[in-house]
Design an enzyme around this catalytic site. Structure first.
Site, short mmCIF file in Angstrom:
data_model
loop_
_atom_site.label_atom_id
_atom_site.label_comp_id
_atom_site.label_asym_id
_atom_site.label_seq_id
_atom_site.Cartn_x
_atom_site.Cartn_y
_atom_site.Cartn_z
CD GLU A 133 -3.11 0.16 -0.01
OE1 GLU A 133 -2.58 1.52 -0.50
OE2 GLU A 133 -5.04 0.33 0.26
CG ASP A 160 -6.20 8.37 5.64
OD1 ASP A 160 -6.72 8.66 7.04
OD2 ASP A 160 -6.35 9.13 4.95
CG ASP A 219 -4.41 11.26 -6.56
OD1 ASP A 219 -4.60 10.18 -5.71
OD2 ASP A 219 -5.76 11.18 -6.97
C1 PRP Z 1 -5.73 5.42 -0.97
C2 PRP Z 1 -4.28 4.64 -0.93
C3 PRP Z 1 -5.38 3.37 0.47
C4 PRP Z 1 -6.28 3.76 0.99
C5 PRP Z 1 -5.84 4.18 2.43
O1 PRP Z 1 -6.55 4.72 -1.70
O2 PRP Z 1 -3.89 4.27 -2.00
O3 PRP Z 1 -5.71 2.60 -1.04
O4 PRP Z 1 -6.67 5.34 0.36
O5 PRP Z 1 -7.04 5.08 2.78
P1 PRP Z 1 -7.69 4.17 4.23
O6 PRP Z 1 -7.34 2.93 5.09
O7 PRP Z 1 -9.21 5.58 4.76
O8 PRP Z 1 -9.09 3.30 3.80
P2 PRP Z 1 -6.98 6.08 -2.96
O9 PRP Z 1 -8.91 6.22 -2.30
O10 PRP Z 1 -6.59 7.45 -2.52
O11 PRP Z 1 -6.91 5.88 -4.34
P3 PRP Z 1 -5.90 5.53 -6.06
O12 PRP Z 1 -4.35 4.67 -4.47
O13 PRP Z 1 -5.70 5.25 -6.53
O14 PRP Z 1 -5.38 6.96 -5.65
#
Ligand code: PRP
Length: 178
Positions: free
Chosen positions: A98, A102, A158
């Site tokens: 990952e 978050d 991004d």
């Molecule tokens: C982000 C990151 C994780 C997720 C973490 O993806 O890549 O997969 O959020 O957040 P969480 O712990 O609150 O679930 P995002 O939805 O921004 O997509 P991307 O990777 O395509 O930018």
């Protein structure tokens, strides 16, 4: 090299050193086995590309796509699979890769999903850990950097689909997050 907004939080040199350390740790702890690294699209693609080259041992890789619903710049709410693995993970040593953890919801979903497929082991490698944002308790086996609750850009991260190609990780100090 594209220019980015905000200030640099983690310079490319620091990233390279840490990714190298993670790669060696993964190789050491999977000696004699070929781990399958599962990158989570799209953000982890950049980290994945560097990480596999930092592991001085044979590895395999695949990707999964997930989407989280929620307003604004935070990931929140339900998680849904948008692209699945192309291989079976039964009996494999799997490492979820990952870019950031978050709330922990995405990782919790992925863990539960992958555990139903009976891997031999299931570990997690996250480049960034926003510890103070956690809402779901998830364990991380390899962490690049613990960072404060800030909006980051670059190195896969991004803003509206842009800036993923920046070599450093930038931070927007006063970005209005929701
Ligand atoms: C982000 C990151 C994780 C997720 C973490 O993806 O890549 O997969 O959020 O957040 P969480 O712990 O609150 O679930 P995002 O939805 O921004 O997509 P991307 O990777 O395509 O930018």
């Amino acid at each position: 090299m594209p220019q980015g907004p905000g200030r640099v939080l983690i310079f490319r040199e620091e990233i390279a050193v840490r990714v190298g350390e993670l790669g060696h740790a993964i190789a050491r702890e999977h000696a004699g086995h070929v781990p399958l690294l599962v990158g989570v699209l799209k953000g982890a693609a950049v980290f994945m590309a560097d990480l596999i080259r930092a592991i001085p041992a044979p590895i395999a890789m695949d990707f999964m796509g997930v989407s989280s619903y929620g307003p604004g710049t935070r990931s929140s709410g339900a998680v849904r699979l948008t692209a699945d693995l192309s291989v079976s993970i039964e009996g494999r040593d799997v490492i979820i890769v990952e870019d950031v953890v978050d709330s922990g919801r995405t990782l919790d979903y992925l863990r539960r999903n992958l555990e139903t497929r009976h891997p031999r082991s299931l570990r997690v490698c996250a480049l960034l850990d926003k510890v103070e944002r956690r809402q779901v308790d998830v364990s991380l086996d390899y962490v690049g950097f613990a960072i404060p609750d800030r909006f980051v850009l670059g190195y896969g991260f991004d803003l509206g689909g842009l800036y993923r190609g920046l070599a450093d990780i930038h931070v927007l100090e006063d970005f209005p997050e929701v």
